[in-house]
Design an enzyme around this catalytic site. Structure first.
Site, short mmCIF file in Angstrom:
data_model
loop_
_atom_site.label_atom_id
_atom_site.label_comp_id
_atom_site.label_asym_id
_atom_site.label_seq_id
_atom_site.Cartn_x
_atom_site.Cartn_y
_atom_site.Cartn_z
CG HIS A 17 -1.68 -1.03 1.46
ND1 HIS A 17 -1.89 -1.85 2.68
CD2 HIS A 17 -2.91 -1.88 0.33
CE1 HIS A 17 -3.22 -2.81 2.06
NE2 HIS A 17 -3.07 -2.60 1.24
CE LYS A 41 -11.56 -6.17 2.42
NZ LYS A 41 -10.33 -6.03 1.83
NE ARG A 90 -3.25 -7.89 -4.11
CZ ARG A 90 -4.18 -8.02 -2.80
NH1 ARG A 90 -3.40 -8.12 -1.68
NH2 ARG A 90 -5.18 -7.35 -3.17
CB SER A 128 -4.25 -6.97 4.42
OG SER A 128 -4.38 -5.33 4.17
P1 ADP Z 1 -10.01 -3.33 -0.42
O1 ADP Z 1 -11.02 -3.39 0.96
O2 ADP Z 1 -10.36 -2.12 -0.96
O3 ADP Z 1 -9.60 -4.44 -1.30
P2 ADP Z 1 -7.49 -3.18 0.49
O4 ADP Z 1 -6.85 -2.55 1.90
O5 ADP Z 1 -6.99 -4.93 0.83
O6 ADP Z 1 -8.52 -2.70 0.27
O7 ADP Z 1 -6.08 -2.60 -0.58
C1 ADP Z 1 -6.22 -1.14 -0.99
C2 ADP Z 1 -5.91 -1.01 -2.23
O8 ADP Z 1 -4.53 -1.81 -2.63
C3 ADP Z 1 -6.33 -1.55 -2.98
O9 ADP Z 1 -6.71 -1.03 -4.82
C4 ADP Z 1 -5.54 -3.41 -3.50
O10 ADP Z 1 -5.45 -3.78 -4.53
C5 ADP Z 1 -4.57 -2.43 -2.71
N1 ADP Z 1 -3.51 -3.74 -3.05
C6 ADP Z 1 -2.78 -4.55 -1.80
N2 ADP Z 1 -1.78 -5.17 -1.44
C7 ADP Z 1 -1.31 -4.41 -2.59
C8 ADP Z 1 0.11 -4.60 -2.62
N3 ADP Z 1 0.56 -5.96 -2.06
N4 ADP Z 1 0.44 -3.77 -3.98
C9 ADP Z 1 -0.40 -2.99 -4.48
N5 ADP Z 1 -1.33 -2.75 -4.08
C10 ADP Z 1 -1.94 -3.34 -3.46
#
Ligand code: ADP
Length: 175
Positions: A17, A41, A90, A128
């Protein structure tokens, strides 16, 4: 001035992130890094804690502002005057979900574009839920999260004690 929002659950932030928000800050004049207040979630950290981590990670990024929001992401984007919604992409499995979401968002707010940034190779495996799973198994998470997140994550997991069902809930059905 071109404004973008970078929305997500960020429960908690990890280095994938942080990499995306830094790159977005170079592309846009202003980036609003925004946490959904109550995503569908199982959360480990509440809204205030998630925002605190994000603020700490964005401390040196002058054009990044950290906020939380509720309701539709596009409504929030509109309210902020954003031209774009930034998402991280990803491996291939993210594509379909992000594409579907981008189409829905475009239907709701055609003036706002979704901009997907490809994840750097170092964090392409990171999510996550993987992070939580490694932390639950007492693995080394130091390369996955900022240094100020690691001890807080370990501490929160220790507070779960032996409640297996709580642990399963945390890592299942999440990205
Ligand atoms: P959501 O509930 O919207 O999926 P997340 O917190 O899981 O929220 O992810 C927020 C954003 O960060 C999303 O666009 C997700 O694709 C991106 N993201 C998650 N993991 C990674 C990573 N390893 N590298 C780059 N972007 C990521």
């Amino acid at each position: 001035m071109t404004i973008a929002i970078y929305p997500g659950s960020f429960d908690p932030i990890h280095n994938g992130h942080v990499e995306i928000v830094k790159r977005a800050a170079k592309l846009f004049d202003r980036v609003i890094w925004a946490a959904y207040d109550r995503p569908l979630k199982n959360l480990l950290f509440d809204e205030m804690e998630r925002l605190e981590f994000m603020r700490q990670a964005a401390r040196e990024l002058a054009n990044v502002q950290v906020l939380s929001y509720h309701g539709l992401t596009v409504s929030f984007a509109r309210q902020m005057g954003a031209a774009a919604i930034v998402r991280g992409l990803r491996a291939t499995h993210d594509f379909e979900i992000e594409y579907q979401m981008a189409l829905i968002n475009a239907q709701q707010a055609p003036e706002i574009d979704t901009v997907c940034l490809m994840t750097g190779a170092s964090y392409a495996f990171l999510s996550s839920s993987i992070l939580k799973e490694v932390a639950l198994a007492d693995g080394d998470i130091s390369e996955m999260v900022p240094s100020f997140v690691a001890p807080r994550l370990k501490q929160r997991i220790a507070q779960l004690g032996d409640d297996r069902s709580e642990k399963v809930k945390l890592v299942s059905l999440q990205e």
